[in-house]
Motif scaffolding. Structure first.
Motif, mmCIF file in Angstrom:
data_model
loop_
_atom_site.group_PDB
_atom_site.id
_atom_site.type_symbol
_atom_site.label_atom_id
_atom_site.label_comp_id
_atom_site.label_asym_id
_atom_site.label_seq_id
_atom_site.Cartn_x
_atom_site.Cartn_y
_atom_site.Cartn_z
ATOM 1 N N LYS A 15 4.527 -1.892 -9.472
ATOM 2 C CA LYS A 15 3.094 -1.779 -9.643
ATOM 3 C C LYS A 15 2.402 -2.226 -8.268
ATOM 4 C CE LYS A 15 -0.505 -4.072 -12.111
ATOM 5 N NZ LYS A 15 -1.180 -5.309 -12.077
ATOM 6 N N CYS A 16 2.943 -2.663 -7.121
ATOM 7 C CA CYS A 16 2.852 -3.206 -5.698
ATOM 8 C C CYS A 16 2.624 -1.829 -5.077
ATOM 9 C CB CYS A 16 3.113 -3.812 -5.170
ATOM 10 S SG CYS A 16 3.306 -5.851 -5.976
ATOM 11 N N ARG A 17 4.082 -0.421 -5.490
ATOM 12 C CA ARG A 17 4.632 0.121 -4.355
ATOM 13 C C ARG A 17 3.227 1.985 -5.087
ATOM 14 N NH1 ARG A 17 10.063 -1.401 -5.638
ATOM 15 N NH2 ARG A 17 10.686 -1.954 -4.052
ATOM 16 N N THR A 18 3.276 1.517 -6.576
ATOM 17 C CA THR A 18 2.296 2.583 -7.359
ATOM 18 C C THR A 18 0.409 1.964 -6.454
ATOM 19 O OG1 THR A 18 3.200 2.403 -8.866
ATOM 20 C CG2 THR A 18 1.490 3.020 -8.702
ATOM 21 N N GLU A 19 0.401 0.709 -6.330
ATOM 22 C CA GLU A 19 -1.049 0.556 -6.106
ATOM 23 C C GLU A 19 -1.201 0.756 -4.609
ATOM 24 O OE1 GLU A 19 -4.723 -0.557 -6.095
ATOM 25 O OE2 GLU A 19 -3.322 -1.048 -8.498
ATOM 26 N N SER A 20 -0.622 0.590 -3.298
ATOM 27 C CA SER A 20 -0.326 0.495 -2.653
ATOM 28 C C SER A 20 -1.054 2.313 -2.064
ATOM 29 C CB SER A 20 0.368 0.398 -1.856
ATOM 30 O OG SER A 20 2.170 0.627 -1.558
ATOM 31 N N LEU A 21 0.311 3.329 -2.624
ATOM 32 C CA LEU A 21 0.525 4.601 -2.470
ATOM 33 C C LEU A 21 -1.214 5.036 -2.905
ATOM 34 C CD1 LEU A 21 3.815 5.997 -3.825
ATOM 35 C CD2 LEU A 21 3.124 6.042 -1.619
ATOM 36 N N LYS A 22 -1.609 4.371 -4.284
ATOM 37 C CA LYS A 22 -2.282 4.673 -4.904
ATOM 38 C C LYS A 22 -3.989 4.625 -3.506
ATOM 39 C CE LYS A 22 -2.255 4.390 -9.564
ATOM 40 N NZ LYS A 22 -3.003 3.567 -10.697
ATOM 41 N N LEU A 23 -4.162 3.703 -3.037
ATOM 42 C CA LEU A 23 -5.000 3.724 -2.250
ATOM 43 C C LEU A 23 -4.415 4.421 -1.067
ATOM 44 C CD1 LEU A 23 -7.178 0.479 -1.633
ATOM 45 C CD2 LEU A 23 -5.041 -0.282 -0.476
ATOM 46 N N VAL A 24 -3.375 4.761 -0.548
ATOM 47 C CA VAL A 24 -3.656 5.241 0.990
ATOM 48 C C VAL A 24 -4.176 6.485 0.621
ATOM 49 C CG1 VAL A 24 -1.719 6.042 2.527
ATOM 50 C CG2 VAL A 24 -2.064 3.714 2.119
ATOM 51 N N ALA A 25 -3.344 6.900 -0.540
ATOM 52 C CA ALA A 25 -3.684 8.251 -1.112
ATOM 53 C C ALA A 25 -5.176 8.842 -1.368
ATOM 54 C CB ALA A 25 -3.171 8.815 -2.086
ATOM 55 N N ARG A 26 -6.013 7.686 -1.311
ATOM 56 C CA ARG A 26 -7.958 7.760 -1.572
ATOM 57 C C ARG A 26 -8.270 7.823 -0.022
ATOM 58 N NH1 ARG A 26 -9.281 3.288 -5.018
ATOM 59 N NH2 ARG A 26 -6.646 3.032 -5.907
ATOM 60 N N ALA A 52 -5.713 3.671 11.466
ATOM 61 C CA ALA A 52 -4.489 3.490 10.757
ATOM 62 C C ALA A 52 -5.234 1.621 10.268
ATOM 63 C CB ALA A 52 -3.253 3.549 11.839
ATOM 64 N N VAL A 53 -6.192 1.180 11.346
ATOM 65 C CA VAL A 53 -5.942 -0.163 11.552
ATOM 66 C C VAL A 53 -6.702 -0.548 9.976
ATOM 67 C CG1 VAL A 53 -7.856 -1.988 12.098
ATOM 68 C CG2 VAL A 53 -5.962 -0.303 14.230
ATOM 69 N N LYS A 54 -7.869 0.650 9.481
ATOM 70 C CA LYS A 54 -8.158 0.622 8.143
ATOM 71 C C LYS A 54 -7.300 0.132 7.207
ATOM 72 C CE LYS A 54 -13.003 2.266 7.076
ATOM 73 N NZ LYS A 54 -13.945 3.260 7.268
ATOM 74 N N LEU A 55 -6.553 0.713 7.134
ATOM 75 C CA LEU A 55 -5.591 1.844 6.026
ATOM 76 C C LEU A 55 -5.008 0.273 6.097
ATOM 77 C CD1 LEU A 55 -5.487 4.334 4.699
ATOM 78 C CD2 LEU A 55 -3.854 4.355 6.053
ATOM 79 N N ALA A 56 -4.500 -0.046 6.704
ATOM 80 C CA ALA A 56 -3.180 -1.650 7.118
ATOM 81 C C ALA A 56 -4.271 -2.579 6.641
ATOM 82 C CB ALA A 56 -3.355 -1.977 8.515
ATOM 83 N N THR A 57 -5.748 -2.948 7.018
ATOM 84 C CA THR A 57 -6.840 -4.150 6.390
ATOM 85 C C THR A 57 -6.813 -4.094 5.098
ATOM 86 O OG1 THR A 57 -7.711 -3.688 8.348
ATOM 87 C CG2 THR A 57 -9.027 -5.179 6.686
ATOM 88 N N SER A 58 -7.293 -2.538 4.560
ATOM 89 C CA SER A 58 -7.605 -2.510 3.090
ATOM 90 C C SER A 58 -5.832 -2.856 2.325
ATOM 91 C CB SER A 58 -7.951 -0.993 2.718
ATOM 92 O OG SER A 58 -7.318 -0.310 3.218
ATOM 93 N N LEU A 59 -5.109 -2.752 2.649
ATOM 94 C CA LEU A 59 -3.444 -2.895 2.167
ATOM 95 C C LEU A 59 -3.239 -4.054 2.205
ATOM 96 C CD1 LEU A 59 -2.212 -0.083 3.368
ATOM 97 C CD2 LEU A 59 -1.737 -0.621 1.038
#
Length: 75
Positions: A15-26, A52-59
């Motif tokens: 579920k974590c993997r799916t969530e992180s992939l969705k988050l990044v894809a958006r 990259a920093v924004k992405l890492a922060t939201s993850l």
């Protein structure tokens, strides 16, 4: 200029993997998202003008501990 961003994300379940992939894809400018590494814990993002920093922060906020491994220019 396209860039390849590699991040190590603490993903304990599918579920974590799916969530992180969705988050990044958006995210803006992302053209490819994938998992790599023996434990599928490295998130590979390829895109143009991706923050990259924004992405890492939201993850970090949504999934868990996130480490920025590399940001390189994609030829």
């Amino acid at each position: 200029m396209k860039q390849k961003i590699v991040m190590k994300v603490q993903m304990s379940c599918q579920k974590c993997r799916t969530e992180s992939l969705k988050l990044v894809a958006r995210a803006d400018g992302v053209s490819f998202v994938g998992l790599e590494g023996a434990e599928k814990d490295k998130l590979v993002v390829i895109g143009e003008g991706v923050d990259a920093v924004k992405l890492a922060t939201s993850l970090r906020n949504k999934v868990g501990h996130t480490e920025l491994i590399s940001v390189a220019e994609q030829k």
